[in-house]
Design a protein around this motif. Structure first.
Motif, PDB file in Angstrom:
ATOM      1  N   GLY A  55       0.813  -1.209   0.000  1.00 34.60           N
ATOM      2  CA  GLY A  55       0.000   0.000   0.000  1.00 34.60           C
ATOM      3  C   GLY A  55       0.844   1.256   0.000  1.00 34.60           C
ATOM      4  O   GLY A  55       1.645   1.471   0.915  1.00 34.60           O
ATOM      5  N   LEU A  56       0.677   2.085  -1.019  1.00 36.48           N
ATOM      6  CA  LEU A  56       1.429   3.331  -1.155  1.00 36.48           C
ATOM      7  C   LEU A  56       0.755   4.441  -0.355  1.00 36.48           C
ATOM      8  O   LEU A  56      -0.457   4.638  -0.447  1.00 36.48           O
ATOM      9  CB  LEU A  56       1.510   3.745  -2.627  1.00 36.48           C
ATOM     10  CG  LEU A  56       2.217   5.070  -2.908  1.00 36.48           C
ATOM     11  CD1 LEU A  56       3.690   4.982  -2.539  1.00 36.48           C
ATOM     12  CD2 LEU A  56       2.046   5.458  -4.371  1.00 36.48           C
ATOM     13  N   ILE A  57       1.563   5.159   0.405  1.00 34.09           N
ATOM     14  CA  ILE A  57       1.106   6.344   1.136  1.00 34.09           C
ATOM     15  C   ILE A  57       1.840   7.542   0.552  1.00 34.09           C
ATOM     16  O   ILE A  57       3.064   7.596   0.558  1.00 34.09           O
ATOM     17  CB  ILE A  57       1.436   6.230   2.648  1.00 34.09           C
ATOM     18  CG1 ILE A  57       0.951   4.906   3.242  1.00 34.09           C
ATOM     19  CG2 ILE A  57       0.882   7.429   3.397  1.00 34.09           C
ATOM     20  CD1 ILE A  57      -0.530   4.702   3.226  1.00 34.09           C
ATOM     21  N   ARG A  58       1.083   8.493   0.045  1.00 30.30           N
ATOM     22  CA  ARG A  58       1.688   9.703  -0.522  1.00 30.30           C
ATOM     23  C   ARG A  58       2.011  10.715   0.585  1.00 30.30           C
ATOM     24  O   ARG A  58       1.419  10.664   1.660  1.00 30.30           O
ATOM     25  CB  ARG A  58       0.735  10.312  -1.544  1.00 30.30           C
ATOM     26  CG  ARG A  58       0.619   9.455  -2.789  1.00 30.30           C
ATOM     27  CD  ARG A  58      -0.383  10.025  -3.790  1.00 30.30           C
ATOM     28  NE  ARG A  58      -0.374   9.249  -5.016  1.00 30.30           N
ATOM     29  CZ  ARG A  58      -1.007   8.091  -5.173  1.00 30.30           C
ATOM     30  NH1 ARG A  58      -1.690   7.556  -4.176  1.00 30.30           N
ATOM     31  NH2 ARG A  58      -0.966   7.446  -6.330  1.00 30.30           N
ATOM     32  N   PRO A  59       2.927  11.631   0.330  1.00 31.30           N
ATOM     33  CA  PRO A  59       3.267  12.633   1.350  1.00 31.30           C
ATOM     34  C   PRO A  59       2.032  13.358   1.875  1.00 31.30           C
ATOM     35  O   PRO A  59       1.208  13.829   1.094  1.00 31.30           O
ATOM     36  CB  PRO A  59       4.195  13.591   0.603  1.00 31.30           C
ATOM     37  CG  PRO A  59       4.834  12.739  -0.447  1.00 31.30           C
ATOM     38  CD  PRO A  59       3.734  11.802  -0.891  1.00 31.30           C
ATOM     39  N   GLY A  60       1.910  13.390   3.188  1.00 28.26           N
ATOM     40  CA  GLY A  60       0.811  14.102   3.828  1.00 28.26           C
ATOM     41  C   GLY A  60      -0.549  13.437   3.720  1.00 28.26           C
ATOM     42  O   GLY A  60      -1.531  14.018   4.173  1.00 28.26           O
ATOM     43  N   GLN A  61      -0.639  12.236   3.167  1.00 30.45           N
ATOM     44  CA  GLN A  61      -1.930  11.575   2.954  1.00 30.45           C
ATOM     45  C   GLN A  61      -2.431  10.933   4.261  1.00 30.45           C
ATOM     46  O   GLN A  61      -1.810  10.006   4.772  1.00 30.45           O
ATOM     47  CB  GLN A  61      -1.798  10.509   1.866  1.00 30.45           C
ATOM     48  CG  GLN A  61      -3.107   9.860   1.491  1.00 30.45           C
ATOM     49  CD  GLN A  61      -2.940   8.907   0.321  1.00 30.45           C
ATOM     50  OE1 GLN A  61      -1.907   8.283   0.154  1.00 30.45           O
ATOM     51  NE2 GLN A  61      -3.959   8.812  -0.501  1.00 30.45           N
ATOM     52  N   PRO A  62      -3.561  11.408   4.807  1.00 27.68           N
ATOM     53  CA  PRO A  62      -4.096  10.831   6.037  1.00 27.68           C
ATOM     54  C   PRO A  62      -4.563   9.390   5.805  1.00 27.68           C
ATOM     55  O   PRO A  62      -5.221   9.091   4.798  1.00 27.68           O
ATOM     56  CB  PRO A  62      -5.286  11.730   6.375  1.00 27.68           C
ATOM     57  CG  PRO A  62      -5.119  12.961   5.551  1.00 27.68           C
ATOM     58  CD  PRO A  62      -4.361  12.539   4.331  1.00 27.68           C
TER      59      PRO A  62
END
Length: 90
Positions: free
Chosen positions: A61-68
């Motif tokens: 699972g990819l989490i982008r910068p600042g993504q809650p």
């Protein structure tokens, strides 16, 4: 050339997974995260935009910068989070 993480969490299981990862949180600006499941399954919930997905060893699972977001174990599992300073591969 593959992008390498600059840091990784320890491996967590369904018991040792910190409350901070189970609750609403976000990566810092300029930081991508990749949730990697070693065993079992985890639900990854993105808060904005709202979306839920089930992760397993074949589906990180990819989490982008600042993504809650937050994670929820779906039974026994083992996972870690890798952190990158640029978009990771895969």
């Amino acid at each position: 050339m593959a992008v390498e993480p600059y840091r990784s969490t320890p491996v967590f299981d369904e018991i040792s997974l910190p409350a901070a990862l189970r609750a609403h949180h976000a990566t810092k600006a300029g930081v991508w995260g990749m949730v990697r499941i070693l065993e079992g399954r985890v639900r990854l919930t993105y808060v904005k935009p709202p979306c839920k997905t089930v992760l397993d060893p074949a589906t990180p699972g990819l989490i982008r910068p600042g993504q809650p977001h937050f994670v929820t174990p779906l039974g026994p599992m083992r996972m870690r989070v890798d952190f990158y300073d640029q978009p990771p591969d895969g």
